[in-house]
Enzyme design. Structure first.
Site, short mmCIF file in Angstrom:
data_model
loop_
_atom_site.label_atom_id
_atom_site.label_comp_id
_atom_site.label_asym_id
_atom_site.label_seq_id
_atom_site.Cartn_x
_atom_site.Cartn_y
_atom_site.Cartn_z
N GLU A 166 -4.73 -0.28 -7.33
CA GLU A 166 -4.38 0.30 -6.02
C GLU A 166 -5.36 -0.16 -4.96
O GLU A 166 -4.99 -0.47 -3.84
CB GLU A 166 -4.38 1.83 -6.10
CG GLU A 166 -3.84 2.53 -4.84
CD GLU A 166 -4.90 2.85 -3.80
OE1 GLU A 166 -4.53 3.17 -2.65
OE2 GLU A 166 -6.11 2.78 -4.09
N HIS B 282 -3.82 6.30 -9.59
CA HIS B 282 -4.22 4.93 -9.93
C HIS B 282 -5.43 4.93 -10.85
O HIS B 282 -6.38 5.67 -10.66
CB HIS B 282 -4.43 4.05 -8.69
CG HIS B 282 -5.54 4.46 -7.77
ND1 HIS B 282 -6.84 4.07 -7.97
CD2 HIS B 282 -5.53 5.19 -6.64
CE1 HIS B 282 -7.59 4.54 -6.98
NE2 HIS B 282 -6.83 5.24 -6.16
#
Lengths: 451, 451
Positions: free
Chosen positions: A320, A274
């Protein structure tokens, strides 16, 4: 049967069936450790500051990642639109404990998503609990109080992610349970095994049916001080002052790049990390390390002229940390896509020396992945255990997909997780690079196999 | 056959044959991680400064170790006399490179055992070589020169100890080969993968048949600067000034403590580490970590009321770094002793997270040790590979002895090895503690078995 025999069996298997694969693994390892390209990439990425969703830093990272993937030799790079939440930490963020008329500062940081306290702050007497259940059981006593969740990591857990899993409900649901019994605010002991006073932020949730009350992480040493004060029997009050607030959602992007497969381009081996981080430190381990490792894999294949049969796609997910919206957007795209996702490998457990992988593969494919482990032994990452892939890739649930997670050495991870100390200096260039090599070897094995 | 089946087989074996052993392993792990006693012990030990042979710091450490072993619950503690060399680093220790009339300082530290340069220092033009063979081949050209050994670690080696093994001949024999061709001094590139400018000292040797010339370690960044200057084609000279010298030998001691076996007291399972360090930093990883881990094992058994059938003996060797005289004295004692040494386990590879062990056991006993690896998996240290025990314990060559070495994660070890940075802050409390637990589990298995 014992491990020695097993090693011999593997050696025989390898000698028989996979000499070319073993050569490839050694070439990838040599190129990775000779080139040492991951750490300089991380240095570049982190120079832009943190990459919190909705921040300018995140948008800088999107531009950087696009360029870095092109430079690494991706056949194509594109941006996937994602609407992300935007929460901002305010100027003031402090807590003071008052004990027998004396004031003592406590190390705190707002939890991500918390409401602010208003200019006057919130003051309440402190009640310490060790669990959500204890908080719920307080009943009317809790009215107007500051609930202090102080259940530490179970330090007898060797795996620090398990210890985290056993404590993080306090951070995630602590404000909800406290609000149900009328509390004014919550302090949550930082999610760490470290004994220092660095507060660790992280995601928390509210529930529409109960009031939203301010929530902050408190450093471990401050938590110990506060707990000692409470044990003395004196009434202890705390004032919490935080200016954090939630702003309207923002349009943002995940960044995707790939090397197209030569024989089976519609079969995708996905590598995921992420691109966002928390707004403390610079997200060096979480997940800057994963980001540069994924890009580094593409670069390794290019430098060695290795063209995978299946498509190897890197997805750098947006958001995320406080929403998973990048992963959900990609998962929706994958559902609609005519391409088949064979495996999705996530690296989001820190840039430490790799030890192996976890996977949710069924028993047949678990055995096939086991056959790759002698290749991973080349970089000391030959352990495979049942488990999940990771928060992002597990969102992708297309038929037949196998989720795999890179598992590095984890003792130091939660020293830095979501905190001011998660910066470049906490990452070791060779440990980071071995992670790239491990991912490159496993993705290559899957891209070349009929898994 | 594959690893999954193997795991199942092991699980079955364990369930069948060693349920009590597995319980013991879990108890040792829990007590180790709950107690966290190793790091505070290391802090105490390191507070006394470095522990170089012949120094006051070493003698303080002897007194500390005696007390610490008694406190840990050893049945008996004794000192074994050892005569150790005494080499002292002088006040001045510097090197200056002169290039086109300009002077540039280089980061250097005398190698252990080097002669000094005299008050005026030694000046010579610099000749860079990559090997002892290249130095020998210089012939008369080398007369009066400063030979600069600049072969770096092979960074494609995953195992950093292998990389060290591939470079350390330059440090050990560099001065001898240079003196043979008439050189005035040697600079040796520091034994590290790190790119910083910290010089790493270490042992070097002379040969009586050739002159003793001064020898210094040069930081990696300084080595790169010097090499670049030489590649420019200009003549480069270096002046090296060092006041180091060798003094007469000193009477000192190794420290030994044990828990006597309940059933087979004359069969010894030895745990070894070295109490001395270099005179830079405080020897936190090398080998303060090993010292406190060994003592911690005794303490764990005591706290849990575990009385081994065989004697578990901790030997804290004097003078590993520049003489191995403690190990030789103990080996001579072991030869004369009526007791039988079953196994000697060394911890001298850093206080990082344990991954497993190496051993020189023959195939029958290798398989027996393999049966203990599921117990070691409790602390993620279940790897066993062929290899040596370590510099100290390998000196003990009584009939039938098995040498075993603890193998921690090694990527960071040579960043700090023999250097100013080998201090407490480089050690992670939980990683160190997991090493104690791994040693406690393996020593217990051997003490209770008929290996």
């Amino acid at each position: 049967m014992n491990r020695l025999l097993l090693l011999l069996t593997f050696a025989a298997l390898l000698a028989d069936a996979q000499p070319a694969m073993l050569d490839d693994a050694v070439r990838l390892k040599d190129a990775a450790l000779d080139g040492m390209t991951a750490f300089p990439m991380l240095e570049e990425l982190l120079a832009g500051g943190h990459r919190f969703s909705g921040s300018e830093g995140y948008e800088r990272a999107v531009i950087w990642a696009e360029k870095a993937m092109s430079k690494a030799g991706a056949d194509s790079v594109w941006l996937q639109p994602v609407t992300v939440p935007r929460w901002v930490r305010g100027a003031r963020e402090r807590s003071v404990m008052t004990l027998s008329g004396k004031r003592h500062p406590l190390a705190v940081r707002a939890l991500g998503g918390s409401v602010g306290t208003g200019p006057a702050g919130v003051t309440g007497r402190v009640i310490e609990v060790r669990s959500l259940e204890e908080a719920a059981a307080l009943g009317p006593r809790a009215k107007g109080a500051v609930i202090f969740y102080n259940r530490a990591f179970d330090r007898t857990k060797v795996n620090t992610f398990e210890a985290y899993g056993g404590a993080v409900d306090q951070r995630g649901r602590g404000a909800i349970e406290a609000a149900k019994v009328g509390a004014a605010a919550v302090l949550v002991r930082s999610m760490t095994n470290a004994a220092d006073d660095v507060p660790h932020t992280g995601a928390m949730r509210y529930h529409d049916s109960v009031p939203k009350i301010p929530a902050a992480a408190i450093g471990a040493a401050s938590a110990e001080r506060l707990s000692r004060a409470l044990r003395s029997g004196t009434e202890v009050s705390v004032t919490l002052t935080m200016d954090c607030r939630t702003l309207p959602d923002v349009e943002s992007h995940s960044v995707i790049g790939e090397i197209r497969g030569t024989e089976r381009p519609d079969e995708v081996v996905l590598l995921g990390a992420h691109l966002d981080s928390w707004d403390l430190g610079t997200g060096a381990h979480d997940d800057g390390s994963g980001v540069v490792q994924c890009i580094d894999v593409l670069s390794l294949y290019r430098r060695l002229g290795m063209r995978p049969k299946r498509t190897v796609r890197v997805v750098l997910f947006a958001n995320e940390e406080n929403g998973l919206r990048g992963a959900r957007a990609y998962a929706a795209f994958a559902e609609r896509s005519p391409q088949r996702h064979i495996a999705a490998i996530e690296t989001d457990a820190g840039g430490f020396a790799p030890r192996g992988f976890t996977t949710d593969a069924d028993s047949v494919r678990f055995r096939r992945l086991m056959e790759a482990m002698p290749l991973l032994d080349v970089v000391n990452a030959g352990s495979l255990r049942p488990g999940s892939g990771g928060a992002d890739v597990d969102q992708i649930r297309t038929p037949g997909i196998v989720h795999i997670g890179l598992r590095p050495e984890d003792q130091r991870y939660f020293d830095h997780h979501h905190a001011d100390t998660d910066t470049l200096g906490a990452v070791h260039p060779r440990e980071l690079q071995l992670g790239s090599a491990a991912l490159a070897i496993l993705a290559w094995y899957i891209a070349e196999s009929d898994l």
